[in-house]
Write a protein that holds these residues in place. Structure first.
Motif, PDB file in Angstrom:
ATOM      1  N   MET A  12       0.840  -1.194   0.000  1.00 60.29           N
ATOM      2  CA  MET A  12       0.000   0.000   0.000  1.00 60.29           C
ATOM      3  C   MET A  12       0.877   1.247   0.000  1.00 60.29           C
ATOM      4  O   MET A  12       0.602   2.222  -0.689  1.00 60.29           O
ATOM      5  CB  MET A  12      -0.906   0.031   1.239  1.00 60.29           C
ATOM      6  CG  MET A  12      -1.994  -0.990   1.220  1.00 60.29           C
ATOM      7  SD  MET A  12      -3.407  -0.457   0.268  1.00 60.29           S
ATOM      8  CE  MET A  12      -4.448   0.163   1.529  1.00 60.29           C
ATOM      9  N   ARG A  13       1.948   1.178   0.813  1.00 53.29           N
ATOM     10  CA  ARG A  13       2.844   2.343   0.904  1.00 53.29           C
ATOM     11  C   ARG A  13       3.525   2.573  -0.446  1.00 53.29           C
ATOM     12  O   ARG A  13       3.638   3.698  -0.926  1.00 53.29           O
ATOM     13  CB  ARG A  13       3.882   2.106   2.001  1.00 53.29           C
ATOM     14  CG  ARG A  13       4.666   3.362   2.328  1.00 53.29           C
ATOM     15  CD  ARG A  13       5.576   3.133   3.502  1.00 53.29           C
ATOM     16  NE  ARG A  13       6.476   2.024   3.238  1.00 53.29           N
ATOM     17  CZ  ARG A  13       6.966   1.204   4.159  1.00 53.29           C
ATOM     18  NH1 ARG A  13       6.609   1.349   5.413  1.00 53.29           N
ATOM     19  NH2 ARG A  13       7.773   0.228   3.830  1.00 53.29           N
ATOM     20  N   LYS A  14       3.917   1.465  -1.061  1.00 51.21           N
ATOM     21  CA  LYS A  14       4.541   1.564  -2.373  1.00 51.21           C
ATOM     22  C   LYS A  14       3.578   2.191  -3.384  1.00 51.21           C
ATOM     23  O   LYS A  14       3.936   3.068  -4.168  1.00 51.21           O
ATOM     24  CB  LYS A  14       4.955   0.164  -2.846  1.00 51.21           C
ATOM     25  CG  LYS A  14       6.291   0.141  -3.545  1.00 51.21           C
ATOM     26  CD  LYS A  14       6.672  -1.266  -3.922  1.00 51.21           C
ATOM     27  CE  LYS A  14       6.821  -1.348  -5.425  1.00 51.21           C
ATOM     28  NZ  LYS A  14       6.902  -2.705  -5.926  1.00 51.21           N
ATOM     29  N   LEU A  15       2.325   1.729  -3.303  1.00 51.75           N
ATOM     30  CA  LEU A  15       1.305   2.244  -4.219  1.00 51.75           C
ATOM     31  C   LEU A  15       1.064   3.734  -3.978  1.00 51.75           C
ATOM     32  O   LEU A  15       0.890   4.510  -4.917  1.00 51.75           O
ATOM     33  CB  LEU A  15       0.008   1.461  -4.029  1.00 51.75           C
ATOM     34  CG  LEU A  15      -1.104   1.705  -5.060  1.00 51.75           C
ATOM     35  CD1 LEU A  15      -0.706   1.177  -6.421  1.00 51.75           C
ATOM     36  CD2 LEU A  15      -2.408   1.050  -4.631  1.00 51.75           C
ATOM     37  N   ALA A  16       1.082   4.132  -2.686  1.00 55.39           N
ATOM     38  CA  ALA A  16       0.863   5.540  -2.358  1.00 55.39           C
ATOM     39  C   ALA A  16       1.993   6.404  -2.902  1.00 55.39           C
ATOM     40  O   ALA A  16       1.757   7.439  -3.545  1.00 55.39           O
ATOM     41  CB  ALA A  16       0.737   5.717  -0.851  1.00 55.39           C
ATOM     42  N   ILE A  17       3.233   5.971  -2.680  1.00 52.48           N
ATOM     43  CA  ILE A  17       4.372   6.750  -3.176  1.00 52.48           C
ATOM     44  C   ILE A  17       4.330   6.797  -4.701  1.00 52.48           C
ATOM     45  O   ILE A  17       4.511   7.837  -5.326  1.00 52.48           O
ATOM     46  CB  ILE A  17       5.705   6.137  -2.690  1.00 52.48           C
ATOM     47  CG1 ILE A  17       5.801   6.318  -1.173  1.00 52.48           C
ATOM     48  CG2 ILE A  17       6.890   6.794  -3.383  1.00 52.48           C
ATOM     49  CD1 ILE A  17       7.026   5.703  -0.559  1.00 52.48           C
ATOM     50  N   HIS A  18       4.018   5.655  -5.282  1.00 50.79           N
ATOM     51  CA  HIS A  18       3.913   5.589  -6.734  1.00 50.79           C
ATOM     52  C   HIS A  18       2.815   6.520  -7.233  1.00 50.79           C
ATOM     53  O   HIS A  18       2.982   7.255  -8.202  1.00 50.79           O
ATOM     54  CB  HIS A  18       3.622   4.152  -7.149  1.00 50.79           C
ATOM     55  CG  HIS A  18       3.270   3.995  -8.590  1.00 50.79           C
ATOM     56  ND1 HIS A  18       4.058   4.531  -9.578  1.00 50.79           N
ATOM     57  CD2 HIS A  18       2.233   3.406  -9.204  1.00 50.79           C
ATOM     58  CE1 HIS A  18       3.504   4.257 -10.740  1.00 50.79           C
ATOM     59  NE2 HIS A  18       2.392   3.574 -10.541  1.00 50.79           N
ATOM     60  N   GLY A  19       1.678   6.494  -6.518  1.00 53.70           N
ATOM     61  CA  GLY A  19       0.552   7.333  -6.902  1.00 53.70           C
ATOM     62  C   GLY A  19       0.920   8.803  -6.868  1.00 53.70           C
ATOM     63  O   GLY A  19       0.710   9.530  -7.837  1.00 53.70           O
ATOM     64  N   VAL A  20       1.506   9.207  -5.765  1.00 51.31           N
ATOM     65  CA  VAL A  20       1.858  10.620  -5.613  1.00 51.31           C
ATOM     66  C   VAL A  20       2.853  11.048  -6.679  1.00 51.31           C
ATOM     67  O   VAL A  20       2.660  12.033  -7.381  1.00 51.31           O
ATOM     68  CB  VAL A  20       2.457  10.887  -4.211  1.00 51.31           C
ATOM     69  CG1 VAL A  20       3.037  12.277  -4.145  1.00 51.31           C
ATOM     70  CG2 VAL A  20       1.396  10.698  -3.160  1.00 51.31           C
ATOM     71  N   THR A  21       3.922  10.248  -6.844  1.00 54.10           N
ATOM     72  CA  THR A  21       4.963  10.682  -7.757  1.00 54.10           C
ATOM     73  C   THR A  21       4.535  10.570  -9.220  1.00 54.10           C
ATOM     74  O   THR A  21       5.160  11.172 -10.085  1.00 54.10           O
ATOM     75  CB  THR A  21       6.260   9.881  -7.541  1.00 54.10           C
ATOM     76  OG1 THR A  21       5.936   8.487  -7.531  1.00 54.10           O
ATOM     77  CG2 THR A  21       6.912  10.256  -6.232  1.00 54.10           C
ATOM     78  N   SER A  22       3.470   9.810  -9.477  1.00 54.66           N
ATOM     79  CA  SER A  22       3.059   9.784 -10.885  1.00 54.66           C
ATOM     80  C   SER A  22       2.011  10.856 -11.175  1.00 54.66           C
ATOM     81  O   SER A  22       1.698  11.121 -12.328  1.00 54.66           O
ATOM     82  CB  SER A  22       2.556   8.395 -11.298  1.00 54.66           C
ATOM     83  OG  SER A  22       1.361   8.097 -10.658  1.00 54.66           O
ATOM     84  N   LEU A  23       1.473  11.475 -10.139  1.00 52.11           N
ATOM     85  CA  LEU A  23       0.453  12.494 -10.370  1.00 52.11           C
ATOM     86  C   LEU A  23       0.997  13.907 -10.302  1.00 52.11           C
ATOM     87  O   LEU A  23       0.507  14.793 -10.978  1.00 52.11           O
ATOM     88  CB  LEU A  23      -0.661  12.371  -9.318  1.00 52.11           C
ATOM     89  CG  LEU A  23      -1.639  11.213  -9.474  1.00 52.11           C
ATOM     90  CD1 LEU A  23      -2.584  11.180  -8.303  1.00 52.11           C
ATOM     91  CD2 LEU A  23      -2.414  11.342 -10.778  1.00 52.11           C
ATOM     92  N   THR A  24       1.982  14.131  -9.458  1.00 48.62           N
ATOM     93  CA  THR A  24       2.411  15.502  -9.220  1.00 48.62           C
ATOM     94  C   THR A  24       3.878  15.601  -8.814  1.00 48.62           C
ATOM     95  O   THR A  24       4.494  14.625  -8.394  1.00 48.62           O
ATOM     96  CB  THR A  24       1.551  16.171  -8.109  1.00 48.62           C
ATOM     97  OG1 THR A  24       2.406  16.784  -7.156  1.00 48.62           O
ATOM     98  CG2 THR A  24       0.734  15.174  -7.365  1.00 48.62           C
ATOM     99  N   THR A  25       4.411  16.804  -8.966  1.00 47.89           N
ATOM    100  CA  THR A  25       5.777  17.049  -8.537  1.00 47.89           C
ATOM    101  C   THR A  25       5.782  17.844  -7.234  1.00 47.89           C
ATOM    102  O   THR A  25       6.772  18.452  -6.886  1.00 47.89           O
ATOM    103  CB  THR A  25       6.554  17.825  -9.609  1.00 47.89           C
ATOM    104  OG1 THR A  25       5.764  18.957  -9.978  1.00 47.89           O
ATOM    105  CG2 THR A  25       6.821  16.995 -10.827  1.00 47.89           C
TER     106      THR A  25
END
Ligand code: UDP
Ligand code: MG
Length: 311
Positions: free
Chosen positions: A212-225
């Motif tokens: 889940m944490r991996k998905l969250a970091i992935h989510g954030v970094t793929s959506l915004t800077t």
């Protein structure tokens, strides 16, 4: 001619669930005036899932499958489903029956009303384990505090997408796309339906806190800077604070106190050492993403399928 609805189901070790979910989907469509096709994406499992879906494909003419060459993950499996679904709209749902197919009717009604995206919001389920609820909450909180696009709590990958929006998503050449965020980002006319999820029918959840944490970091970094901006603000903040320190340093030097202060020195060094590592890490994540994107590798590899025109 009835409209065609594609049902996309990513499945990773779901041998017990496939038959049941297909059965329930068929029941739902008996009462509706749409044609439908089911597309199961077998995401490199180790159990009998593939055998089950191959058998189904032999007896059903509207049942299709894609088998990946290995486990690529939930999001790539979903992407594959969207890439090859042929329907006028695509409904994606999990294979484990936590997403009740009985909701299709309501989703399709909204689609007919003109909504291009009908997504679902999971209501807090008291029966879910405390751990699952906590990790899920932590996931959305982390996501939203760090990104510009707000992802509502409880929106999993159970949604209806109109052909128009699917075609837009298909054009995305992103490495490892984060579909949950992309869909929100797309815009269009979106409608939310609340539902109470069922228990997982069989098998175990594939998401733990680490994933889940991996998905969250992935989510954030793929959506915004935005995390990069945070680093800049932090930099300014601490530079400013350290400016205030200069008069004290001069004063201490003047009165001859400049040798003492080992404790404060070491704390400061450790603190800023840590801070710099964190920020380097954040920059590193983004560079890593650029590196992966630069290779331009496919998001998934298909090993076998009964769809025509591929392979
Ligand atoms: N899944 C997948 N690949 C993976 C992990 C999961 O295709 O590597 C599928 C899984 O079969 C299910 C859906 O994604 O249909 C959601 O997974 P799961 O139910 O384990 O997640 P949870 O509901 O616990 O968040
Ligand atoms: Mg599940």
């Amino acid at each position: 001619m009835n409209k065609l609805v594609s049902i996309v189901i990513p499945a990773h070790n779901e041998e017990e669930n496939i038959i049941v979910i297909v059965d329930r989907i068929e029941k739902v469509f008996e009462t509706l005036t749409y044609d439908f096709e089911i597309l199961v994406v077998d995401d490199g499992g180790t159990d009998r899932t593939l055998e089950v879906i191959e058998d189904l494909a032999k007896i059903k003419s509207n049942f299709f499958y894609i088998e990946f060459s290995r486990n690529f993950g939930h999001q790539p499996a979903l992407k594959a489903g969207l890439d090859y679904a042929k329907g006028d709209c695509v409904i994606s749902l999990d294979a484990d029956l936590q997403h009740p197919p009985e909701l299709f009717k309501q989703m399709l009604e909204k689609w007919d009303e003109g909504y291009e995206i009908v997504y679902t919001r999971r209501k807090e389920d008291k029966r879910l384990s405390f751990k699952k609820r906590a990790t899920s909450k932590y996931f959305y909180r982390l996501m939203n505090s760090l990104s510009d696009i707000e992802i509502e709590a409880g929106t999993a990958d159970f949604r209806l997408l109109d052909r128009k929006t699917v075609d837009v998503l298909k054009q995305f050449k992103e490495n490892d796309p984060f579909i949950r965020g992309l869909v929100k980002w797309l815009g269009f006319k979106q409608y939310a339906i609340d539902y109470i999820p069922d228990q997982r029918f069989s098998g175990a959840s594939k998401y733990n806190l680490k994933k889940m944490r991996k998905l969250a970091i992935h989510g954030v970094t793929s959506l915004t800077t935005r995390p990069l901006h945070t680093a800049v603000y932090l930099g300014f903040f601490f530079s400013f604070i350290s400016l205030l320190y200069i008069p004290y340093v001069l004063y201490a030097y003047y009165i001859g106190k400049h040798v003492s202060g080992w404790a404060s020195l070491i704390t400061t060094i450790a603190f800023f050492g840590g801070l710099q590592l964190i920020i380097l890490g954040i920059i590193g994540i983004y560079i890593g993403k650029m590196f992966m994107q630069g290779k331009n590798r496919p998001n998934y590899i298909i090993r076998s399928t009964n769809l025509k025109d591929i392979l």
